[in-house]
Design a protein around this motif. Sequence first.
Motif, short mmCIF file in Angstrom:
data_model
loop_
_atom_site.label_atom_id
_atom_site.label_comp_id
_atom_site.label_asym_id
_atom_site.label_seq_id
_atom_site.Cartn_x
_atom_site.Cartn_y
_atom_site.Cartn_z
N PHE A 197 0.83 -1.20 0.00
CA PHE A 197 0.00 0.00 0.00
C PHE A 197 0.86 1.25 0.00
CE2 PHE A 197 -1.63 3.46 2.66
CZ PHE A 197 -2.63 3.92 1.82
N LEU A 198 1.86 1.31 0.86
CA LEU A 198 2.70 2.50 0.96
C LEU A 198 3.43 2.78 -0.35
CD1 LEU A 198 4.07 1.97 4.55
CD2 LEU A 198 2.75 3.96 3.79
N ALA A 199 3.92 1.72 -1.00
CA ALA A 199 4.62 1.90 -2.27
C ALA A 199 3.69 2.47 -3.33
CB ALA A 199 5.22 0.57 -2.73
N LEU A 200 2.48 1.91 -3.41
CA LEU A 200 1.51 2.40 -4.40
C LEU A 200 1.07 3.82 -4.06
CD1 LEU A 200 -1.24 0.74 -6.32
CD2 LEU A 200 -1.94 2.59 -4.82
N ALA A 201 0.77 4.08 -2.78
CA ALA A 201 0.29 5.40 -2.38
C ALA A 201 1.34 6.47 -2.69
CB ALA A 201 -0.06 5.41 -0.90
N ALA A 202 2.60 6.19 -2.39
CA ALA A 202 3.65 7.16 -2.67
C ALA A 202 3.73 7.46 -4.16
CB ALA A 202 4.99 6.64 -2.16
N ASP A 203 3.58 6.42 -4.99
CA ASP A 203 3.63 6.61 -6.44
C ASP A 203 2.42 7.40 -6.93
OD1 ASP A 203 4.68 5.96 -9.19
OD2 ASP A 203 2.75 4.94 -9.31
#
Length: 228
Positions: A197-203
């Motif tokens: 989730f964090l990786a996608l949200a940051a992107d």
Amino acid sequence: MNTELILNYLTDLEQNNCRDWYHGHKEEYKAANAEFEALIQELILRIGVTDSSILHNEPKDLTFRLTRDTRFSHDKSPYNPAFRAHIAPMGKLPVPVGYYLMIKPGGRSFLGGGLFADMFKDATSMIRDHIAKHPDRWETVITAPGFTKNFTVSGTSLKNVPAGYDKTHPQAQYLKYKSWYLEYPISDELLCSPEDFLALAADVFTQMQPFNRFLNTALDGFKMPERP
């Protein structure tokens, strides 16, 4: 970071949406809220790599209360079973615009950006004027491949182009808007995998930045109305 704890608490609150249950489960709330604030802190650090204007924020200052204003609503449920935060240069104030996160079980979570509020007439006028004066810049932002892949501009809209603006303007459809925002849906399954989730949200939030910058340039000098 236990995001399942967040979802479980909110699910229980939705199924027991009353003051007695809420006050009887304060410890569960505190635990879920701590996990949410930890999630926000990590997002601040990751977004801050490309937008340092939000790095000074403390997560506790960015979140919204669960209580609802039920005075003018047919739904008298006292709580909104959602954890929400707005990460922006001036904290959770709607202007300058920033990065919005809502976690709500049942596939109703989303990442957002832009101006959600449509009650600030000066803000609406400032953005309309900026789009009217810089149609090519606006077009560049909303037609970029990373933008069109992920987003569609949403917002409260008038039926017609407002008085004072050219009805044949190349961005006429966006001059009708009173707010301009983006939403990217998030599944419960993804939320249960914090690192994914964090990786996608940051992107996703990074992809929003040109849109936010355009709006914040338009809103330069805007002052929030003082409360009476």
